[in-house]
Design an enzyme around this catalytic site. Structure first.
Site, PDB file in Angstrom:
ATOM      1  N   ALA A 221      -0.549   0.379   6.294  1.00 38.37           N
ATOM      2  CA  ALA A 221      -0.812   0.093   7.456  1.00 38.37           C
ATOM      3  C   ALA A 221      -2.334  -1.444   6.833  1.00 38.37           C
ATOM      4  O   ALA A 221      -3.157  -1.394   6.331  1.00 38.37           O
ATOM      5  CB  ALA A 221      -1.424   0.561   9.002  1.00 38.37           C
ATOM      6  N   ASP A 222      -1.660  -2.609   7.600  1.00 39.22           N
ATOM      7  CA  ASP A 222      -2.760  -3.409   7.793  1.00 39.22           C
ATOM      8  C   ASP A 222      -2.805  -4.801   8.398  1.00 39.22           C
ATOM      9  O   ASP A 222      -2.220  -3.757   9.839  1.00 39.22           O
ATOM     10  CB  ASP A 222      -2.375  -5.033   6.091  1.00 39.22           C
ATOM     11  N   GLN A 223      -3.910  -5.169   8.671  1.00 42.22           N
ATOM     12  CA  GLN A 223      -4.247  -5.758  10.044  1.00 42.22           C
ATOM     13  C   GLN A 223      -5.148  -7.285   9.601  1.00 42.22           C
ATOM     14  O   GLN A 223      -5.532  -7.371   9.210  1.00 42.22           O
ATOM     15  CB  GLN A 223      -5.009  -4.805  11.061  1.00 42.22           C
TER      16      GLN A 223
ATOM     17  N   LYS B 111       1.029  -1.532  -0.258  1.00 40.14           N
ATOM     18  CA  LYS B 111      -0.159   0.065   0.037  1.00 40.14           C
ATOM     19  C   LYS B 111       1.170   1.684  -0.506  1.00 40.14           C
ATOM     20  O   LYS B 111       0.722   2.297  -0.886  1.00 40.14           O
ATOM     21  CB  LYS B 111      -0.956  -0.346   1.003  1.00 40.14           C
TER      22      LYS B 111
END
Length: 203
Positions: free
Chosen positions: A79-81, A63
């Protein structure tokens, strides 16, 4: 003014929760959704036998890198989760029926929200961070679950856990460990420390 005028700060996300976290801290930024194939990245990570933490970092990196190509002078945050329960990776549910099944699967169990964050500038990664908040869902009744989903509606579909901890979702839990903003998808305290060290914020 707490923030320097340059570099420009860009959040590479479509997530309203992440935007709200950054805005609440008083930062001036723009947000751009990064068009990356998250499903393909996750499938590739699974095929290679990578842990969830590495998969989340790959997603955050993709991203940030995508947006940074268009804005090389800016500082881009990706960011990622990923939600992990009993070694299973969970994705955002496609509909309320799937959300109900997911919450039943998580009921009474601990899970981790593996949250990765990457910053890019001048064509390279300049910082990364990984947080692993741990949450334990209580053994709620199905009557509670149905009432919860009726009250929250499709808002739960925007979360990998099918809950919004900043809203009624907090009633699903018996225990919560970790920075609140990390649970929302953007570990704010370490990010602010990096931004001060990078000259974006006043020390």
């Amino acid at each position: 003014m707490l923030q320097q005028p340059a570099p420009a700060l860009i959040l590479a996300t479509a997530s309203s929760a992440r935007r709200a976290v950054l805005a609440a801290a008083g930062l001036q930024f723009t947000a751009e959704a990064a068009a990356v194939d998250e499903a393909e990245i996750k499938e590739s990570a699974r095929a290679e036998g990578l842990p969830a933490a590495e998969a989340a970092m790959l997603l955050a990196e993709a991203k940030a890198r995508r947006i940074a190509r268009r804005h090389p002078e800016a500082l881009v945050i990706g960011a990622d989760q990923m939600l992990v329960c009993e070694a299973r990776w969970y994705d955002k549910p496609p509909d309320l029926a799937a959300a109900r099944l997911q919450l039943l699967a998580l009921r009474g169990k601990p899970h981790e929200l593996v949250t990765a964050m990457v910053c890019w500038r001048h064509g390279q990664r300049v910082w990364q961070h990984l947080a692993r908040p741990r949450l334990v869902m209580r053994d709620f009744s199905e009557a509670f679950l149905d009432a919860y989903l009726a009250a929250e509606g499709e808002a739960v579909l925007g979360s990998v856990g099918a809950y919004r901890l900043e809203g009624l979702g907090v009633q699903l839990f018996a225990a919560v460990e970790g920075e609140h903003s990390a649970i929302l998808g953007l570990p704010l305290v370490p990010l602010l420390g990096f931004l001060r060290g990078h000259g974006v914020l006043l020390a």
